[in-house]
Design a protein around this motif. Structure first.
Motif, mmCIF file in Angstrom:
data_model
loop_
_atom_site.group_PDB
_atom_site.id
_atom_site.type_symbol
_atom_site.label_atom_id
_atom_site.label_comp_id
_atom_site.label_asym_id
_atom_site.label_seq_id
_atom_site.Cartn_x
_atom_site.Cartn_y
_atom_site.Cartn_z
ATOM 1 N N GLY A 184 -5.011 -12.207 -10.786
ATOM 2 C CA GLY A 184 -3.848 -12.873 -10.194
ATOM 3 C C GLY A 184 -2.994 -11.891 -9.418
ATOM 4 N N MET A 185 -1.676 -12.116 -9.408
ATOM 5 C CA MET A 185 -0.766 -11.258 -8.631
ATOM 6 C C MET A 185 -0.389 -10.027 -9.464
ATOM 7 N N ARG A 186 -0.530 -8.858 -8.859
ATOM 8 C CA ARG A 186 -0.229 -7.596 -9.548
ATOM 9 C C ARG A 186 0.500 -6.650 -8.604
ATOM 10 N N SER A 187 0.756 -5.452 -9.090
ATOM 11 C CA SER A 187 1.445 -4.461 -8.258
ATOM 12 C C SER A 187 0.442 -3.584 -7.522
ATOM 13 N N TRP A 188 0.759 -3.315 -6.254
ATOM 14 C CA TRP A 188 0.087 -2.216 -5.567
ATOM 15 C C TRP A 188 0.553 -0.927 -6.237
ATOM 16 N N ARG A 189 -0.306 0.085 -6.243
ATOM 17 C CA ARG A 189 0.057 1.322 -6.932
ATOM 18 C C ARG A 189 1.029 2.152 -6.074
ATOM 19 N N TYR A 190 2.164 2.471 -6.668
ATOM 20 C CA TYR A 190 3.157 3.313 -5.980
ATOM 21 C C TYR A 190 3.986 4.036 -7.026
ATOM 22 N N ALA A 191 4.755 5.010 -6.567
ATOM 23 C CA ALA A 191 5.745 5.661 -7.428
ATOM 24 C C ALA A 191 6.952 5.966 -6.563
ATOM 25 N N ALA A 192 8.068 6.206 -7.217
ATOM 26 C CA ALA A 192 9.290 6.522 -6.473
ATOM 27 C C ALA A 192 10.200 7.371 -7.337
ATOM 28 N N ILE A 193 10.969 8.218 -6.658
ATOM 29 C CA ILE A 193 12.080 8.874 -7.335
ATOM 30 C C ILE A 193 13.290 8.011 -7.001
ATOM 31 N N ILE A 194 13.982 7.576 -8.028
ATOM 32 C CA ILE A 194 15.098 6.654 -7.848
ATOM 33 C C ILE A 194 16.354 7.298 -8.421
ATOM 34 N N ASN A 195 17.341 7.426 -7.570
ATOM 35 C CA ASN A 195 18.570 8.127 -7.944
ATOM 36 C C ASN A 195 19.723 7.127 -7.977
ATOM 37 N N ASP A 196 20.245 6.892 -9.151
ATOM 38 C CA ASP A 196 21.335 5.925 -9.344
ATOM 39 C C ASP A 196 21.000 4.578 -8.675
ATOM 40 N N GLY A 197 19.766 4.153 -8.840
ATOM 41 C CA GLY A 197 19.358 2.833 -8.342
ATOM 42 C C GLY A 197 18.889 2.801 -6.902
ATOM 43 N N ALA A 198 18.952 3.940 -6.194
ATOM 44 C CA ALA A 198 18.515 3.954 -4.791
ATOM 45 C C ALA A 198 17.248 4.808 -4.645
ATOM 46 N N VAL A 199 16.344 4.362 -3.782
ATOM 47 C CA VAL A 199 15.086 5.090 -3.600
ATOM 48 C C VAL A 199 15.358 6.401 -2.871
ATOM 49 N N GLU A 200 14.999 7.510 -3.543
ATOM 50 C CA GLU A 200 15.199 8.846 -2.953
ATOM 51 C C GLU A 200 13.927 9.333 -2.283
ATOM 52 N N GLN A 201 12.782 9.076 -2.939
ATOM 53 C CA GLN A 201 11.476 9.423 -2.339
ATOM 54 C C GLN A 201 10.476 8.354 -2.731
ATOM 55 N N TRP A 202 9.520 8.112 -1.820
ATOM 56 C CA TRP A 202 8.592 6.991 -1.984
ATOM 57 C C TRP A 202 7.162 7.503 -1.886
ATOM 58 N N PHE A 203 6.308 7.133 -2.836
ATOM 59 C CA PHE A 203 4.917 7.603 -2.891
ATOM 60 C C PHE A 203 4.021 6.373 -3.046
ATOM 61 N N GLU A 204 3.502 5.879 -1.934
ATOM 62 C CA GLU A 204 2.705 4.645 -1.974
ATOM 63 C C GLU A 204 1.256 4.948 -1.640
ATOM 64 N N GLU A 205 0.342 4.431 -2.427
ATOM 65 C CA GLU A 205 -1.079 4.639 -2.123
ATOM 66 C C GLU A 205 -1.430 3.936 -0.815
ATOM 67 N N GLU A 206 -2.377 4.496 -0.108
ATOM 68 C CA GLU A 206 -2.796 3.931 1.184
ATOM 69 C C GLU A 206 -3.530 2.613 0.994
ATOM 70 N N GLY A 207 -3.445 1.757 2.033
ATOM 71 C CA GLY A 207 -4.309 0.573 2.091
ATOM 72 C C GLY A 207 -3.749 -0.658 1.427
ATOM 73 N N TYR A 208 -2.405 -0.731 1.315
ATOM 74 C CA TYR A 208 -1.776 -1.914 0.692
ATOM 75 C C TYR A 208 -2.427 -3.189 1.216
ATOM 76 N N SER A 209 -2.994 -3.983 0.334
ATOM 77 C CA SER A 209 -3.669 -5.215 0.770
ATOM 78 C C SER A 209 -4.000 -6.094 -0.424
ATOM 79 N N ASP A 210 -4.175 -7.360 -0.127
ATOM 80 C CA ASP A 210 -4.649 -8.297 -1.151
ATOM 81 C C ASP A 210 -6.134 -8.062 -1.410
ATOM 82 N N ASN A 211 -6.518 -8.275 -2.633
ATOM 83 C CA ASN A 211 -7.936 -8.238 -3.035
ATOM 84 C C ASN A 211 -8.679 -7.013 -2.518
ATOM 85 N N CYS A 212 -7.996 -5.880 -2.642
ATOM 86 C CA CYS A 212 -8.573 -4.618 -2.170
ATOM 87 C C CYS A 212 -9.806 -4.269 -3.022
ATOM 88 N N ASP A 213 -10.847 -3.804 -2.343
ATOM 89 C CA ASP A 213 -12.098 -3.451 -3.038
ATOM 90 C C ASP A 213 -11.938 -2.194 -3.885
#
Ligand code: BEZ
Length: 180
Positions: free
Chosen positions: A128-157
């Protein structure tokens, strides 16, 4: 997710142990908000496709757990792992991993993940619906740095894993400190 943007305000339905409940399964619901997790702290949030899945259970979660001391030395107050799984599943996963340092956040309905723009279909795996893999450094609720895996897509192989690894994030924190 755009750096500088605030994470969405949602309520997470967690289950916590409370001996006052009594009986063989002394747990109760505990609502936790985004503010409870993120306000006034500098944290790492990492998000993955599912509790108990191989890469998450063998590498990503245990490696964040092992490296927690190093993250603390870099000014990180807490490490959170979020997944579109309910509180019962997340608690069982945490127990199986003997976690002491990483806190698990159940996003069972996917509301936080959807509002982060990271919800993807994984119907190809029966997930079903899930999260794409990512990470972030979040400082007092705001995104400070963003680390997202390549290829964000539905039904990725494939299930890319590298950018959001604890080793990569630690490297980024260390080089940022050196440059400061
Ligand atoms: C893994 O973490 O290995 C995984 C994640 C999603 C689907 C299948 C495997």
């Amino acid at each position: 997710m755009i750096v500088g943007r605030k994470v969405p305000s949602v309520t997470f339905r967690t289950r916590i142990r409370d001996e006052a409940v009594g009986g063989p399964n002394p747990y109760r619901w505990q609502d936790m908000t985004s503010a409870d997790y993120f306000a006034g702290k500098r944290v790492i949030l990492f998000s993955l496709p599912g509790a108990f899945t191989p890469t998450c259970s063998t590498y990503q979660l245990p490696d964040f757990e092992k490296l927690a001391g190093e993250f603390k030395a870099q000014g990180i107050d807490a490490i959170y792992c979020i997944s579109v799984n309910d509180a019962f599943v997340m608690n069982a996963w945490g127990k199986s991993q003997n976690l002491e340092n990483v806190k698990l956040i159940p996003d069972g309905s996917g509301e936080f993940t959807r509002k982060m723009g990271m919800l993807v279909a994984k119907d190809n795996l029966g997930f079903g619906m899930r999260s794409w893999r990512y990470a972030a450094i979040i400082n007092d609720g705001a995104v400070e740095q963003w680390f997202e895996e390549e290829g964000y897509s539905d039904n990725c192989d494939s299930d890319p894993y590298g950018v959001s690894s604890p080793q990569n994030i630690l490297e980024a924190l260390k080089s940022e400190k050196l440059a400061a």
